[in-house]
Design an enzyme around this catalytic site. Structure first.
Site, PDB file in Angstrom:
ATOM      1  N   ASP A  65       0.862  -1.179   0.000  1.00  0.00           N
ATOM      2  CA  ASP A  65       0.000   0.000   0.000  1.00  0.00           C
ATOM      3  C   ASP A  65       0.897   1.227   0.000  1.00  0.00           C
ATOM      4  OD1 ASP A  65      -1.728   2.094   0.476  1.00  0.00           O
ATOM      5  OD2 ASP A  65      -2.618   1.253   2.296  1.00  0.00           O
ATOM      6  N   SER A 144       1.585  10.892 -17.274  1.00  0.00           N
ATOM      7  CA  SER A 144       0.335  11.195 -17.958  1.00  0.00           C
ATOM      8  C   SER A 144       0.553  12.363 -18.898  1.00  0.00           C
ATOM      9  CB  SER A 144      -0.757  11.545 -16.946  1.00  0.00           C
ATOM     10  OG  SER A 144      -1.902  12.067 -17.589  1.00  0.00           O
ATOM     11  N   TYR A 158      -6.409  15.147 -10.196  1.00  0.00           N
ATOM     12  CA  TYR A 158      -5.547  14.123 -10.799  1.00  0.00           C
ATOM     13  C   TYR A 158      -4.448  14.774 -11.629  1.00  0.00           C
ATOM     14  CZ  TYR A 158      -4.161  10.285 -13.898  1.00  0.00           C
ATOM     15  OH  TYR A 158      -3.446   9.359 -14.608  1.00  0.00           O
ATOM     16  N   LYS A 162      -0.459  14.315 -10.917  1.00  0.00           N
ATOM     17  CA  LYS A 162       0.458  13.737 -11.899  1.00  0.00           C
ATOM     18  C   LYS A 162       1.551  14.729 -12.295  1.00  0.00           C
ATOM     19  CE  LYS A 162       0.069  10.060 -13.362  1.00  0.00           C
ATOM     20  NZ  LYS A 162       0.540   8.749 -12.813  1.00  0.00           N
TER      21      LYS A 162
END
Length: 300
Positions: A65, A144, A158, A162
């Site tokens: 994790d 990304s 997000y 990124k």
């Protein structure tokens, strides 16, 4: 090609699962890590077991994790105890959020950063001492195109996370080069099919505030965003190309790997912008006498 010991995060689905499978098929020992191996009714674990048995692959599930210091430390300790070394570290774990930015609570943004950015730092602190001691290695960051390509609305958390990860990767590349550790950033486009990225996206917890957007002047724009992104994708867009790009990257000789590899069938412009930004980065390092940091030292 020498078989490598590889650790990849977020391997329960999407790019991570595909890359873990393709890398093991290429003859590597792959530790396919995931937050909770029992999640999703154990289906990801079942798929790993099936491929391992049917294809005689050395793919090993590992509980990891990225939001837990203890979990990360235990996972790396287990890997080193079994394999004795770590050759390639792949930062793939990520989480997306979709909705009006204002409607996400600060705690939600913190969780997005914890997975996408801080999680990579936890893992680096656990894994890099072993790689630095070996004097060689490769760190692959799954980025990304959103960090520098066209950015539609409702994905801000997000995108910001990124972008933070990308900045971290750029600095790490320079700081690891003299230890013989190479860095590459794989930059996928917005694959809307073939992964669960959008389907599993975090939704804003402040639903009342979100409703002010969805029932107001932005009514229906969420659907337009998703349809628009899907419409940019060619019919033959295959998220498996990202996994194959990772396999090809790892197969390259030390010191020859590109700093970035774009896999973007929709061509959202990130490759053009990154090419300019990376050139400016290189020119600055040349101007301050540190151009040597742009390439890793030879393995010791």
């Amino acid at each position: 090609m020498m078989s490598k010991i590889i650790l990849i995060t977020g391997a329960s689905s999407g790019f991570g699962a595909m890359a873990a499978l393709e890398l093991s098929r290429a003859g590597h020992t792959v530790y396919a890590s995931m937050r909770d191996p029992a999640a999703h009714d154990g289906k990801p674990m079942g798929e790993i077991a099936r491929h391992r048995q049917e294809e005689d692959l050395d793919i090993r599930p590992l509980a990891l994790d990225v939001t837990s210091d203890a979990s990360v430390a235990n996972a790396v300790e287990k890997l080193i105890g079994e394999a004795g070394r770590l050759d390639v570290l792949i930062h793939n774990a990520g989480h997306m959020g979709f909705g009006p930015t204002e409607a996400f609570t600060p705690e939600q943004l913190t969780r997005l950063y914890d997975v996408n950015v801080v999680g990579t730092q936890r893992l680096n602190r656990a894994a890099l001492p072993h790689m630095r001691a070996a004097g060689s290695g490769l760190v692959v960051w799954i980025g990304s195109t959103s960090t520098r390509g066209g950015t539609p609305p409702f994905l801000a958390g997000y995108f910001a996370a990124k972008a933070g990860m990308d900045s971290l990767a750029q600095s790490y590349a320079l700081e690891l080069a003299r230890f013989g550790i190479e860095t590459s950033i794989v930059v996928p486009g917005a694959f809307t099919q073939g992964t669960q990225h959008f389907a599993h996206a975090m939704q804003p917890e402040d639903t009342a505030r979100a409703a002010e957007y969805w029932s107001g002047p932005y009514a229906g724009v969420d659907g337009e965003v998703l349809r628009g992104l899907a419409g940019l994708e060619p019919d033959d867009a295959d998220p498996g190309d990202v996994a194959r790009a990772v396999v090809d990257l790892i197969a390259m000789p030390h010191g020859s790997r590109p700093f970035r590899v774009h896999v973007d069938p929709s061509d959202d412009g990130a490759e053009v912008v990154n090419r300019v930004a990376d050139r400016v980065r290189a020119q600055l390092l040349e101007r301050i006498g540190l151009a040597g940091l742009l390439h890793p030292s030879s393995p010791t």
